[in-house]
Design a protein around this motif. Structure first.
Motif, mmCIF file in Angstrom:
data_model
loop_
_atom_site.group_PDB
_atom_site.id
_atom_site.type_symbol
_atom_site.label_atom_id
_atom_site.label_comp_id
_atom_site.label_asym_id
_atom_site.label_seq_id
_atom_site.Cartn_x
_atom_site.Cartn_y
_atom_site.Cartn_z
ATOM 1 N N ILE B 205 -70.849 49.732 -12.574
ATOM 2 C CA ILE B 205 -69.944 49.984 -13.705
ATOM 3 C C ILE B 205 -68.981 48.812 -13.839
ATOM 4 C CG2 ILE B 205 -68.152 51.522 -14.638
ATOM 5 C CD1 ILE B 205 -69.385 53.718 -12.787
ATOM 6 N N LYS B 206 -68.977 48.212 -14.994
ATOM 7 C CA LYS B 206 -68.042 47.107 -15.236
ATOM 8 C C LYS B 206 -66.612 47.580 -14.992
ATOM 9 C CE LYS B 206 -66.575 43.693 -18.542
ATOM 10 N NZ LYS B 206 -66.759 43.033 -19.809
ATOM 11 N N THR B 207 -65.861 46.845 -14.158
ATOM 12 C CA THR B 207 -64.540 47.305 -13.750
ATOM 13 C C THR B 207 -63.499 46.220 -13.987
ATOM 14 O OG1 THR B 207 -65.527 48.750 -12.097
ATOM 15 C CG2 THR B 207 -63.205 48.182 -11.790
ATOM 16 N N ILE B 208 -62.521 46.568 -14.835
ATOM 17 C CA ILE B 208 -61.460 45.619 -15.162
ATOM 18 C C ILE B 208 -60.187 46.008 -14.416
ATOM 19 C CG2 ILE B 208 -60.045 44.658 -17.040
ATOM 20 C CD1 ILE B 208 -62.944 43.946 -17.376
ATOM 21 N N VAL B 209 -59.587 45.023 -13.749
ATOM 22 C CA VAL B 209 -58.310 45.272 -13.077
ATOM 23 C C VAL B 209 -57.256 44.339 -13.675
ATOM 24 C CG1 VAL B 209 -59.403 46.026 -10.936
ATOM 25 C CG2 VAL B 209 -58.830 43.604 -11.237
ATOM 26 N N SER B 210 -55.986 44.740 -13.581
ATOM 27 C CA SER B 210 -54.900 43.919 -14.123
ATOM 28 C C SER B 210 -54.054 43.408 -12.965
ATOM 29 C CB SER B 210 -54.044 44.755 -15.084
ATOM 30 O OG SER B 210 -52.983 43.974 -15.584
ATOM 31 N N MET B 211 -54.031 42.078 -12.777
ATOM 32 C CA MET B 211 -53.357 41.490 -11.615
ATOM 33 C C MET B 211 -51.933 41.082 -12.001
ATOM 34 S SD MET B 211 -55.770 41.786 -9.438
ATOM 35 C CE MET B 211 -55.418 40.751 -8.014
ATOM 36 N N ASN B 212 -51.020 41.272 -11.061
ATOM 37 C CA ASN B 212 -49.615 41.000 -11.345
ATOM 38 C C ASN B 212 -48.962 40.259 -10.179
ATOM 39 O OD1 ASN B 212 -47.142 41.058 -12.617
ATOM 40 N ND2 ASN B 212 -46.641 43.124 -11.940
ATOM 41 N N PRO B 213 -49.447 39.040 -9.898
ATOM 42 C CA PRO B 213 -48.929 38.315 -8.726
ATOM 43 C C PRO B 213 -47.586 37.643 -8.993
ATOM 44 C CG PRO B 213 -50.606 37.009 -9.793
ATOM 45 C CD PRO B 213 -50.483 38.289 -10.587
ATOM 46 N N VAL B 214 -47.037 37.041 -7.952
ATOM 47 C CA VAL B 214 -45.805 36.252 -8.067
ATOM 48 C C VAL B 214 -46.038 35.132 -9.079
ATOM 49 C CG1 VAL B 214 -44.318 34.633 -6.839
ATOM 50 C CG2 VAL B 214 -45.075 36.729 -5.713
#
Lengths: 481, 283
Positions: B205-214
């Protein structure tokens, strides 16, 4: 009778062991007496070779003659007729490769200290005789400038002085570009940058911060808002990394990030300012340019005991200014030359532990004429450090290119321009500075901004003519009629 | 200056604000972020755009009070101004037309997942939402999420509301029961996004995540936000913040997130200390 001393009047400086523990300016500037004495070294020769060496053609012998006569305000007027940022140029220009390189006095002895005199005049004027705003006849025509670094500010200043309504768009919360985020306080105090920018504001330049052009507004939006011409001076962009293992360990910085934290965000004042920076007991800075020197000297000031410059060629090939290398050495920076990093090793919890390097030796010259470094077999060694700063340059920021259809770029990503006018592939859009050339000097960017301002004025003056009647167009052969 | 038009506490530590920023509101898209600064000595912090109103000229942010900056931000009221507010930054989320999507939010991440669910719902996609919180007091946006989903699953770590357990427990059950998703969107703590990506991987399943690094500048200049995606270094600010969860090196991202934990703690404690000192002096 000119002063025939073979050497420049020395520049007062903070002692190396004192200054490497603070962020105050290293060079303290001439007094009035020193400035007059140095100015008297100028022979006021007829050919003025120095002027040709200056990218913005400051009328050097004329202003120096005024200094020698004690007329510092007069000197300032002459400088600012072609240079919008004299206090900055006097500090960060590589004069040894420009004006001073051509000085006749340099044939036998040291050239006249043109940079130091320029700095003196600018500082003296700021201190003693704030310049009254120049009155110009408003043209009621809008020009947009993208980026408030040296290229953008110069272009904006030149156009404002000609009566254009200039708005500068800056992505950061403070204007100045590399002058505020890149060059450290101890080489270029931010109060000086602010004063120079205030002087431009007094000329009518409007500066809008927090505006990332290409995101919040496109170039097309700017045209829709009535801007008849646009200058792009958005600077160099994304930091390059070495592509060696371990570069994403904690404690590895790009020089951009390290210097931005310190200069723009004032991390050297942490915790009185909120943005932190991590500096270990031992720091390796990879690279041999001015940015590498700035990073190394900043790390030392933040308390690092051992700071290494790791460079894969020898000192002769180093691109940094001689003066910067000299200052760095005085301050105790250790030069690891002919040393090529191959891997960064980390602790179990993911922090930098050591930099693994090869020793190099110089082989035959490469295409650029610099001798090519070759690995010495079996010479690998570990340099124990807790912080690694990578200062090997930038690649152009694709942000504007990606959001501006028709804006042509060179193969490596820099914006393509016509060399004479700085005109891009788009009508009414000009560009200059690092966005076009890749990393270069402040004064080169200013030269480009100046050239573009001239071209924009030509373009807009031409456009004011009736387009139905080409005979009116200035500069075309039909003008002769 | 950027005025706070509306302020609302979603739970004791999560606050929603509508900020007057007409130029940003005109261009903002779901998935993008802004960077703000509260005071002159303050840091720049990135926050995902939770919503926007092009006509009213406002951008909505939702944040959790965790450090000094969010603490100070939380103390501002309607009518107060933010010092700096810049955006919209990053790439907008892009979805091909999926049939059935599952949107997973963890804690504050639900606030960021909600606009994604809304967008998919508006595209005509059948959307299941799984939202997890530590306890019932912390549940946010329940009604909003219900409106844009076919099924809403709420979990709490302590079982005080909805199902006791983690969002991954629900997801695993759905997948094992044979529910066919062709898109998963996971937004929340790194560990949650990692676990979701591990669960969806075997199902393809195509999986999108949202990254929020420094991050500092948010325009690609500093490289502080770099992460490894599919073996390559990417900058979250210009290449993301959305990435393929099956390719992200979450372990590295979690390690990098720890980089300034000590300093963050130091500024927060000093701030609280100053505040309480001042309150005592006033009393």
């Amino acid at each position: 009778m000119p002063n025939l001393a073979l050497k420049k009047v020395p520049m007062p400086e903070q002692e190396p062991d004192v200054r490497n523990t603070n962020f105050r300016e290293v060079a303290l500037g001439y007094t009035e007496a020193m400035a007059v004495e140095e100015a008297r070294r100028c022979l006021n020769c007829r050919n003025k070779p120095c002027v040709g060496g200056c990218p913005v053609n400051v009328r050097i012998p004329e202003f120096i003659e005024r200094v020698a006569a004690g007329d510092f305000a007069g000197a300032y007027e002459i400088i600012t007729s072609t240079n919008n940022l004299p206090a900055i140029c006097g500090r960060v220009c590589p004069q040894e490769n420009q004006c001073e390189k051509f000085c006749v006095r340099g044939v036998k002895g040291e050239p006249v200290a043109i940079g130091r005199l320029e700095r003196f005049v600018a500082d003296w004027t700021m201190e003693n005789e704030p310049v009254p705003p120049i009155k110009v006849d408003k043209k009621n025509r809008k020009v947009a400038v993208v980026g408030s670094g040296p290229a953008g500010l110069t272009c904006a200043g030149d156009l404002a002085k000609q009566g254009y309504d200039v708005t500068v768009f800056e992505a950061f919360h403070i204007p100045g570009g590399v002058l505020v985020y890149g060059i450290p306080e101890f080489r270029l105090p931010k109060a000086i940058v602010r004063k120079e920018i205030d002087a431009l504001r007094a000329c009518g330049v409007e500066i809008k911060t927090n505006m990332v052009i290409g995101k919040v507004l496109s170039l097309a939006d700017l045209a829709d808002e009535g801007f008849e011409a646009i200058f792009i001076g958005s600077g160099a962009g994304l930091p390059s990394f070495l592509k060696i293992p371990g570069e994403n360990l904690n404690g590895v910085y790009s020089a951009n990030e390290f210097l931005t934290r310190i200069n723009l965000m004032k991390a050297y004042l942490f915790p009185n300012c909120d943005t932190p920076v991590r500096v270990g007991r031992r720091v390796a800075v990879i690279g041999g340019g001015n940015v590498a020197m700035d990073a190394a000297r900043s790390a030392k000031r933040l308390g690092a005991e051992e700071v290494y410059i790791v460079y894969r060629r020898s000192e002769t090939e180093m691109p940094a200014r001689l003066e910067e290398v000299h200052h760095a050495k005085q301050e105790g920076i250790i030069f690891r030359l002919l040393t090529d990093p191959i891997q960064i090793h980390g602790t179990e919890s993911g922090w930098v532990r050591a930099l693994e390097c090869n020793e190099m030796e110089l082989g035959d010259p490469d295409a650029g004429g610099r001798r090519r470094p070759i690995v010495k077999p079996g010479s690998q060694f570990l340099l124990d450090v807790e912080t690694v700063i990578i200062a090997i340059g930038n690649t152009p920021n694709p942000l504007l290119k990606n959001t501006t259809p028709g804006l042509e770029t060179q193969k490596w990503g820099g914006i393509a321009v016509e060399e004479e006018t700085m005109k891009t592939s788009l009508e009414g859009v000009y560009a200059g500075g690092d966005a076009v050339t890749g990393a270069a000097t402040v004064i080169q960017a200013m030269g480009a901004g100046r050239k573009a301002a001239q071209a924009i004025d030509d373009y807009l003056s031409g456009r004011r003519q009736d387009p139905e009647n080409p005979a009116c167009v200035v500069g075309s052969e039909v003008v002769e009629m | 200056m950027y005025k706070i038009i509306k302020r609302e506490e979603l739970n004791p530590s999560v606050i929603r604000m509508d900020i007057a920023a007409p130029a940003i509101a005109r261009k903002a898209e779901p998935g993008q972020f802004i960077i703000l600064r509260v005071c002159e000595e303050g840091e720049r912090i990135p926050l995902t755009i939770a919503d926007f109103d092009r006509e009213a000229g406002t951008v909505t942010i939702i944040f959790q009070i965790v450090g000094k900056t969010t603490h100070m931000l939380g103390q501002l009221n309607e009518g107060d101004d933010l010092l700096d507010f810049v955006g919209p930054l990053g790439m907008a989320s892009r979805y091909d037309q999926p049939q059935k999507a599952v949107v997973i939010g963890g804690g504050l991440g639900s606030a960021i997942a909600y606009p994604q669910a809304k967008k998919l719902h508006q595209m005509g996609v059948e959307v299941d939402i799984i939202a997890g919180f530590r306890n019932r007091e912390l549940i946010i946006l329940e009604e909003e999420m219900r409106k844009v989903s076919t099924r809403l699953f709420l979990t709490t770590d302590d079982g005080s509301n909805g199902v006791k357990g983690f969002v991954t427990d629900i997801l695993q059950k759905q997948l094992e029961q044979g529910v066919k998703y062709d898109l998963a969107v996971a937004i929340g703590p790194l560990i949650m996004m990692k676990m979701v990506s591990n669960l969806t991987r075997p199902y393809g399943i195509k999986t999108i995540v949202s990254m929020n690094p420094v991050m500092i500048d948010g325009t690609g200049m500093c490289g502080g936000c770099r992460l490894t995606v599919g073996g390559e270094t990417k900058f979250a600010c210009v290449d993301g913040p959305d990435f393929d969860g099956h390719l992200v090196d979450f372990d590295e991202a979690m390690r990098r997130q720890q980089m300034y934990k000590a300093e963050e703690k130091q500024t927060l404690e000093a701030h609280i200390c100053r505040l309480s000192g001042k309150e005592n002096a006033d009393a």
